[in-house]
Every structure is written in structure tokens, then in C-alpha cells.
Design a protein around this motif. Structure first.
Motif, short mmCIF file in Angstrom:
data_model
loop_
_atom_site.label_atom_id
_atom_site.label_comp_id
_atom_site.label_asym_id
_atom_site.label_seq_id
_atom_site.Cartn_x
_atom_site.Cartn_y
_atom_site.Cartn_z
N TYR A 1 -2.10 13.88 -2.44
CA TYR A 1 -1.42 12.88 -3.28
C TYR A 1 -2.16 12.76 -4.61
O TYR A 1 -3.37 12.54 -4.64
N VAL B 1 0.44 7.33 -0.11
CA VAL B 1 -0.85 7.32 -0.79
C VAL B 1 -1.97 7.96 0.05
O VAL B 1 -2.97 8.41 -0.51
N TYR C 1 -4.28 -3.94 5.86
CA TYR C 1 -3.03 -4.62 6.22
C TYR C 1 -2.91 -4.87 7.72
O TYR C 1 -1.88 -5.29 8.19
N ILE D 1 9.91 -4.90 5.36
CA ILE D 1 8.63 -4.89 4.63
C ILE D 1 7.64 -3.96 5.32
O ILE D 1 6.96 -3.17 4.68
N LEU E 1 5.93 -0.82 3.75
CA LEU E 1 4.47 -0.72 3.70
C LEU E 1 4.03 0.62 4.29
O LEU E 1 3.22 1.34 3.70
N ALA F 1 2.78 -8.84 3.40
CA ALA F 1 3.43 -8.16 2.29
C ALA F 1 4.59 -8.97 1.76
O ALA F 1 4.98 -9.97 2.29
N SER F 2 5.15 -8.54 0.67
CA SER F 2 6.38 -9.11 0.18
C SER F 2 7.14 -7.99 -0.46
O SER F 2 6.71 -6.86 -0.44
N SER F 3 8.26 -8.31 -1.05
CA SER F 3 9.07 -7.24 -1.61
C SER F 3 8.66 -6.94 -3.04
O SER F 3 7.70 -6.23 -3.30
N ARG G 1 4.78 3.48 2.00
CA ARG G 1 3.83 3.57 0.87
C ARG G 1 2.47 4.08 1.33
O ARG G 1 1.84 4.90 0.66
N LEU H 1 2.12 -5.01 -1.46
CA LEU H 1 2.21 -3.59 -1.07
C LEU H 1 1.42 -2.74 -2.04
O LEU H 1 1.33 -3.05 -3.23
N PRO H 2 0.85 -1.63 -1.56
CA PRO H 2 0.10 -0.75 -2.46
C PRO H 2 1.01 -0.21 -3.58
O PRO H 2 2.15 0.16 -3.33
N VAL H 3 0.48 -0.19 -4.77
CA VAL H 3 1.25 0.29 -5.93
C VAL H 3 1.23 1.82 -5.94
O VAL H 3 0.18 2.43 -5.73
N LEU H 4 2.37 2.43 -6.18
CA LEU H 4 2.45 3.88 -6.27
C LEU H 4 2.23 4.31 -7.72
O LEU H 4 2.33 3.50 -8.65
#
Lengths: 473, 61
Positions: free
Chosen positions: B27, B22, A393, B11, B15, A10-12, B18, A17-20
Motif C-alpha cells: 500500500y 492500509v 479499534y 461502520i 472500518l 467509529a462514525s461515518s 479501510r 475511521l483511518p484516512v485513506l
């Protein structure tokens, strides 16, 4: 349900990361504009110009439409639906097909060649365009393969790097301006073209460097356009990831990618036939005169930069995802800058790269056509659209996408079979048919279908019974 | 080294946050709906139609 996930990839801000929901920015219209922005890049003019090497206007338009609509429709389904639904970066998502280590192999083999190759072509085109401008306005005498072209190409790379640093929002806003502007450029070229020559004169113009057999010429033209459209594979998923609905993920590939690419390529085809040169940077001043020509060349330069940024955004995310912790801790600006170094090196060879770009294009199809078949079949038919987000992941053995040591060898076998089918039909180096069937069915489409079928059959017979891969039994 | 460990931990935390969101029951995100089969059929039919019509026009039928 919560659980913890040991994660490498992942990164910031710009990560995997999964998009919300609240972070999804693209509806039908915005996604269309983003796609138009990248599809009406000047590579479309170059591709149209290359098509003109083999066929005239009528066959060329048909080849462009057929090649693009087939390729774009397959690629869109193979990469846009999954990344949009799960909001996951495309190469993280590809772990469900190839495994964690498999994606790293994929990135190193396919993406590095593709990203560096295309970016180099676009940077060199920028260099040639700006050289034309300085030759016309400042009295320089920079030739198409001189060091001056390389110097301008490096400037394009530097600008792209800065834009890339700003992330997808910067690209989105840039494309809102550049996208419509490029359509205006297309309209301008078309008007100037038909102000000078009639349709019948352009339609009667002979191809620039055709082979002897007309049917081979037509299918080579279709194949080049198929190759270009399958080449969207590494890009489209990471844009669709930010879409708000599945419909917004899919249809803008027709209204954006397909339609805009066709418009750009047809204009390139007609201009090349009319002016007798495949290179877009050589058209503008003869066509529009000094002032309009210079403005057009400058705009072409800007358009190329948006395309380079789009290509590199996907590539850098993929590298970061695939490279695990070592890549994760490299600052985004440093990583993107480092990946531009090979592009800079290649830019020192404009004649070898730019003037032979269609050979490079045909080679990429040998990889991307099977890749599209495998990923589409895996997500749509084998998984029925259901993926384990958490295991995408996870790196541990025993998780859904661990396969064999992190590699799904079955998917790679399918890719190799697809590649063989392609090569059995068509030689991407000489652009000659290896088999008479090529003139009827092309090489990319059977290659894509063969890879998809092999992946389906082997997964059903070997993977699913063994419980690997997280396929529903 | 210490910084990178902290960064990585942040991170992972993000993760997991999130993924928890989801994957939560109920959701609501329109993007997470599956595209319908008929729309996929329509998609490929539309593409094939464009290709076939173009080929027909090219051959001058």
C-alpha cells in the motif's frame, strides 16, 4: 491479513475511521494556512494582553517566543506524527498510550474542562466585541459583563454549531479566507499602533499588574505562553491526520502555529501596553476610530468562531470515539449541539471566566504539559513509531491496547507525577512560584520531562516484560 | 434499534475495508513513511536555537 474488528468508536463522514491516501487534503501550504487560521485567533491577542500584565515589551516578546517555540515543538511531535502516519483520529490513537477506558477518563477530565473553558472565553470575547459594535453604532449601553454579552456569546455558539455540522472541509475553506484576513487585521493594528506611538514609548510602557520580582514576572510570562502552547495538544493531531506526508504534518506547526501565534501575541502585548488594557475588545475603537474599529471587532468575532469550531471538532470526535456505541449512534449535529450546552451555561459568567482566563490557562498546563511528555515518549522512544492499527479499534481483552481493564495505569501515574512536579514549582491559582527553581526552569517543561521519564521507566520495567501494551520486546 | 444495528454493522464493514487497504502489503501512501531521525533532530535543534537566540538577545549579550 484481513480479519475482523469488533469496533466501538467509529462514525461515518466525520468519524474515527483511518484516512485513506486519497482523503488526505493537506500539504505543507494548506496545513500552514489551517494552522494560521486557528493560531491567529483573538485568543492570541488576549494572551499577549495577559503577558503585558507581568512584563514590558522587550521581555514580553522574548517570553512569547520562548514559551511558544518550546511548547509547540514538543506538542507537535507528541500528537502530529502518529495521527498523520496512521490517519487515525487523535483520541483513537491515544488508546495506544492510555487504553480504551483510559482515553474515556482523559476526555472526561481534561478535554471537557479545556474545550468548555476555551470555547467560553472565545464566545464571551465575541459577545464583548459585538457589544462594543452595537454600543458604538446603535447606541446600546451593554456593559462588559451584562446579559447582552451572554446573548451575543450564545449567537457565536449557534453559528459555530452550524459550521461544525458541515465538517472539516467547511473549516478548511473558511480558514482560507479568515486566515489571511486575520493577518491583515494584525498588520492593521500594528500600523495604527505605531502611527500613534513610537517604539520607544511602547517599549518604555510599564507592565499592567506585575509582581514585585522582575525575574518572577518574566518566568510567569514564559509559563503563560508555555501553557498556551501545550494547550494545542487536543487540537493539532486531528488536523495533522489529514496531511499528505510526515513533513507536512510537522513543519507547518512552526510556520503556522508558532509563527502566527507569536505575531498575534506580540501585537496583543504591544496594544495592551500602549492602551493600558489587557482586553482586545477594548482596543479597537480607541485605536482605529469608529469605522475601522467596528470592522476590526466584527472580524474578531468571525475569527473567534473559527477557533471555537476547531476546538469543538476535536472535542466532539474525542467524545464520540471515547463514548463507544452509545455516542456512535447519536447524530453528529445532536452530539455537537449537546456539548455546546455547558459552554452556554458558562457564558452567563463573563467576569469570572474571561477576566480570570490566565488562571484557567495555567491549570490546563498542569495537565497538558505532562500529557505531551507521555505521548511523545510513548510514540517516539517506546514504540519507535510502530502502532498496531487494527488493535486501536479493538476492545477485547488480550489485544495490544487492553492494558489492565482498558486502562494503562502507568501512563496515568506518569501524568500525576508530572502534575505534582508542576505544582511543586508553581501555583497556578495565585501565579506564584512554589520553588525558586521556577524562575530558572519554569513549571511546564520540567513537568513534561518528568512525566515522560516516569512513563519510559515504568513501561520498560513493568509493561514491556509483562507483554502488555504491544511494545516491541 | 434495528437501524442502529445496521448502522453499526456498516461502520464495522467500512472500518475493516479501510484497515484491509492500509495494512495491505505494498500500500503506497507517502504519509505512512516514518519521519527520519535527522529531521527530528533538526526540528528540536531549530526550536532550541530560536529559544536560545531569543534569550541571548533579551539579556543584551
Amino acid at each position: 491479513m484481513a480479519g475482523t474488528t469488533n469496533f466501538t468508536g467509529a462514525s461515518s463522514a466525520f468519524g474515527t475511521l483511518p484516512v485513506l491516501k486519497e482523503e488526505r487534503q493537506l500539504g505543507l501550504l494548506d496545513h500552514s494556512w489551517v494552522n494560521i487560521g486557528i493560531a491567529v485567533a483573538t485568543w492570541a491577542f488576549l494572551l499577549g494582553g495577559t503577558t503585558a500584565m507581568f512584563v514590558g515589551a522587550r521581555d514580553g516578546i522574548a517570553a512569547i517566543i520562548i514559551g511558544n517555540v518550546i511548547g509547540v515543538s514538543i506538542v507537535s511531535v507528541s500528537v502530529c506524527l502518529g495521527t498523520s502516519k496512521y490517519g487515525v483520529e487523535q483520541f483513537t490513537f491515544a488508546r495506544s498510550v492510555f487504553g480504551r477506558a483510559g482515553v474515556l477518563m482523559l476526555v472526561c477530565i481534561f478535554l471537557a474542562i479545556y474545550g468548555v473553558g476555551w470555547s467560553s472565553v472565545l464566545a464571551i470575547m465575541f459577545g464583548r466585541a459585538i457589544s462594543e459594535v452595537t454600543n458604538s453604532t446603535a447606541g446600546t449601553t451593554i456593559g462588559p459583563n451584562d446579559l447582552g454579552v451572554t446573548a451575543f456569546a450564545i449567537i457565536a455558539i449557534a453559528i459555530s454549531w452550524v459550521l461544525l455540522w458541515k465538517g472539516p472541509t467547511a473549516v478548511k475553506w473558511l480558514n482560507r479566507i479568515v486566515g489571511p484576513g486575520k493577518l491583515a487585521l494584525c498588520a492593521g493594528i500594528l500600523i495604527l499602533l505605531f502611527a500613534e506611538k513610537s517604539w520607544s514609548a511602547i517599549a518604555a510602557a510599564a507592565p499592567l499588574q506585575p509582581f514585585e520580582d522582575p525575574s518572577t514576572n518574566f518566568m510567569v510570562a514564559v509559563e503563560i505562553n508555555l501553557a498556551a502552547s501545550f494547550g494545542w495538544w487536543p487540537i493539532l493531531g486531528n488536523i495533522a491526520r489529514f496531511t499528505k506526508t510526515p513533513r507536512a504534518a510537522l513543519w507547518p506547526n512552526i510556520t503556522g502555529i508558532f509563527a502566527a501565534a507569536v505575531v498575534g501575541e506580540v501585537i496583543g502585548l504591544l496594544a495592551a501596553l500602549s492602551l493600558g488594557n489587557f482586553d482586545p475588545t477594548a482596543w479597537m475603537i480607541p485605536l482605529g476610530g469608529m469605522t475601522i474599529g467596528v470592522i476590526a471587532l466584527l472580524f474578531i468575532g468571525l475569527a473567534n468562531i473559527t477557533a471555537i469550531v476547531s476546538i469543538f471538532y476535536g472535542m466532539c470526535l474525542a467524545m464520540r470515539q471515547a463514548g463507544g456505541r452509545r455516542f456512535e449512534n447519536i447524530p453528529w449535529g445532536v452530539l455537537t449541539g449537546a456539548l455546546f450546552i455547558p459552554v452556554i451555561i458558562v457564558s452567563f459568567f463573563p467576569a469570572q471566566i474571561y477576566d480570570n482566563f490566565f488562571v484557567f490557562l495555567a491549570w490546563t498546563a498542569l495537565g497538558f504539559a505532562p500529557l505531551s511528555g507521555v505521548t511523545a515518549v510513548d510514540y517516539i522512544l517506546l514504540r519507535r513509531g510502530q502502532v498496531n492499527s487494527r488493535d486501536l479499534y479493538r476492545d477485547e481483552p488480550g489485544t495490544d491496547y487492553a492494558f489492565w481493564g482498558g486502562v494503562n495505569w502507568i501512563a496515568f501515574v506518569a501524568l500525576v507525577v508530572g502534575g505534582f512536579v508542576y505544582y511543586a514549582l508553581f501555583n497556578p491559582l495565585s501565579l506564584t512560584a512554589h520553588n525558586a527553581l521556577f524562575n530558572v526552569i519554569s513549571a511546564s517543561v520540567p513537568s513534561c520531562i518528568a512525566a515522560g521519564l516516569v512513563h519510559y521507566a515504568l513501561t520498560k520495567s513493568l509493561l514491556r516484560p509483562g507483554g502488555r501494551g504491544g511494545y516491541a520486546v | 434499534m434495528k437501524e442502529s444495528v445496521v448502522h453499526e454493522s456498516e461502520i464495522q464493514k467500512e472500518l475493516n475495508r479501510r484497515l484491509d487497504i492500509v495494512l495491505r502489503d505494498g500500500y503506497q501512501d507517502p504519509a505512512r513513511a516514518d519521519i527520519s531521525s535527522w529531521e527530528l533532530v533538526l526540528w528540536f535543534s531549530f526550536a532550541i536555537l530560536i529559544a536560545v537566540v531569543t534569550a541571548v538577545i533579551r539579556t543584551g549579550v
